[in-house]
Scaffold this motif. Sequence first.
Motif, mmCIF file in Angstrom:
data_model
loop_
_atom_site.group_PDB
_atom_site.id
_atom_site.type_symbol
_atom_site.label_atom_id
_atom_site.label_comp_id
_atom_site.label_asym_id
_atom_site.label_seq_id
_atom_site.Cartn_x
_atom_site.Cartn_y
_atom_site.Cartn_z
ATOM 1 N N VAL A 132 -15.053 73.788 -103.243
ATOM 2 C CA VAL A 132 -15.112 72.608 -104.028
ATOM 3 C C VAL A 132 -15.760 72.747 -105.206
ATOM 4 C CG1 VAL A 132 -15.287 71.238 -101.787
ATOM 5 C CG2 VAL A 132 -17.643 72.091 -102.946
ATOM 6 N N GLN A 133 -16.569 73.857 -105.420
ATOM 7 C CA GLN A 133 -17.306 73.975 -106.813
ATOM 8 C C GLN A 133 -16.115 74.685 -107.649
ATOM 9 O OE1 GLN A 133 -20.886 75.620 -105.691
ATOM 10 N NE2 GLN A 133 -22.023 73.230 -106.079
ATOM 11 N N THR A 134 -15.304 75.556 -107.304
ATOM 12 C CA THR A 134 -14.342 76.367 -107.755
ATOM 13 C C THR A 134 -13.439 75.210 -108.468
ATOM 14 O OG1 THR A 134 -14.497 78.405 -106.692
ATOM 15 C CG2 THR A 134 -12.608 77.987 -107.960
ATOM 16 N N ARG A 135 -12.909 74.287 -107.646
ATOM 17 C CA ARG A 135 -12.016 73.250 -108.255
ATOM 18 C C ARG A 135 -12.468 72.588 -109.370
ATOM 19 N NH1 ARG A 135 -10.824 72.838 -102.583
ATOM 20 N NH2 ARG A 135 -12.385 71.299 -102.072
ATOM 21 N N ARG A 136 -13.810 72.295 -109.467
ATOM 22 C CA ARG A 136 -14.449 71.345 -110.643
ATOM 23 C C ARG A 136 -14.244 72.580 -111.679
ATOM 24 N NH1 ARG A 136 -17.125 66.740 -111.466
ATOM 25 N NH2 ARG A 136 -17.064 66.167 -109.098
ATOM 26 N N PHE A 137 -14.752 73.577 -111.627
ATOM 27 C CA PHE A 137 -14.755 74.697 -112.475
ATOM 28 C C PHE A 137 -13.575 74.748 -113.099
ATOM 29 C CE2 PHE A 137 -19.117 76.346 -111.762
ATOM 30 C CZ PHE A 137 -19.712 76.522 -113.086
ATOM 31 N N ALA A 138 -12.430 74.986 -112.264
ATOM 32 C CA ALA A 138 -11.130 75.435 -112.668
ATOM 33 C C ALA A 138 -10.478 74.136 -113.442
ATOM 34 C CB ALA A 138 -10.250 75.464 -111.529
ATOM 35 N N SER A 139 -10.871 72.914 -112.982
ATOM 36 C CA SER A 139 -10.478 71.687 -113.948
ATOM 37 C C SER A 139 -10.984 71.497 -115.211
ATOM 38 C CB SER A 139 -10.716 70.284 -112.913
ATOM 39 O OG SER A 139 -10.351 69.323 -113.635
ATOM 40 N N ALA A 140 -12.326 71.892 -115.316
ATOM 41 C CA ALA A 140 -13.082 71.683 -116.496
ATOM 42 C C ALA A 140 -12.477 72.888 -117.645
ATOM 43 C CB ALA A 140 -14.493 71.811 -116.390
ATOM 44 N N LEU A 141 -12.009 73.892 -117.054
ATOM 45 C CA LEU A 141 -11.862 75.206 -118.037
ATOM 46 C C LEU A 141 -10.500 74.980 -118.400
ATOM 47 C CD1 LEU A 141 -13.506 78.009 -116.029
ATOM 48 C CD2 LEU A 141 -14.292 77.120 -118.232
ATOM 49 N N GLU A 142 -9.495 74.388 -117.377
ATOM 50 C CA GLU A 142 -8.289 73.991 -117.884
ATOM 51 C C GLU A 142 -8.224 73.025 -118.965
ATOM 52 O OE1 GLU A 142 -4.621 71.432 -115.838
ATOM 53 O OE2 GLU A 142 -5.457 73.442 -114.570
ATOM 54 N N GLN A 143 -9.097 71.903 -119.103
ATOM 55 C CA GLN A 143 -9.277 71.229 -120.016
ATOM 56 C C GLN A 143 -9.603 71.880 -121.432
ATOM 57 O OE1 GLN A 143 -11.042 67.463 -119.390
ATOM 58 N NE2 GLN A 143 -10.890 67.867 -116.889
ATOM 59 N N LEU A 144 -10.387 72.788 -121.552
ATOM 60 C CA LEU A 144 -10.892 73.695 -122.509
ATOM 61 C C LEU A 144 -9.908 74.563 -123.282
ATOM 62 C CD1 LEU A 144 -14.562 74.355 -121.636
ATOM 63 C CD2 LEU A 144 -13.599 72.411 -122.916
ATOM 64 N N GLY A 145 -8.752 75.073 -122.598
ATOM 65 C CA GLY A 145 -8.007 75.879 -122.953
ATOM 66 C C GLY A 145 -8.287 77.424 -122.834
ATOM 67 N N ASP A 146 -7.509 77.950 -123.781
ATOM 68 C CA ASP A 146 -7.823 79.642 -123.815
ATOM 69 C C ASP A 146 -9.115 80.121 -123.840
ATOM 70 O OD1 ASP A 146 -4.865 79.878 -123.120
ATOM 71 O OD2 ASP A 146 -4.539 80.236 -125.388
#
Length: 155
Positions: A104-118
């Motif tokens: 559940v915490q990885t999903r939140r990190f992945a979503s946030a990092l995806e929004q930030l780009g490379d």
Amino acid sequence: MYELIELFFFAYRDFVGDADRLLEAYGFGRAHHRVLYFVSRRPGLTIAELLEILRITKQSLNRVLRELVDKNFVEIRAGALDRRRRQLYATPDGERLALRLAQVQTRRFASALEQLGDWGEESALAFLTAMIDPQKRAGDAVSRQEPPKRAGQAQ
């Protein structure tokens, strides 16, 4: 800076809130999560090492650890070399719960990092590392390797 402080509070609230909802079903709280996280990530961790990582009192750890042991999420074994050293291991139930919490915490990190780009992950790592007291960073060293894959774990 107040905006960053406020955003950090809100981000933390939501980040731990995901796990809090899952922990409620077991009658556990954030302290249980922290203990289970480190015991799962570092099998054989001693009680002394866990106290150093969490920077809590032995009394605080004892209550939480006892509950995790009593509910069969963590087991305490005598050390292989020094039987006086008590080592901590997650049980299969503990591993499953630790994995669910991480997911559940990885999903939140992945979503946030995806929004930030490379540059997102590199910047986030640098920022969070910089937030740790420099004199305590060595003791808080984060393993940069992937955790071992467990049965049923998402690839």
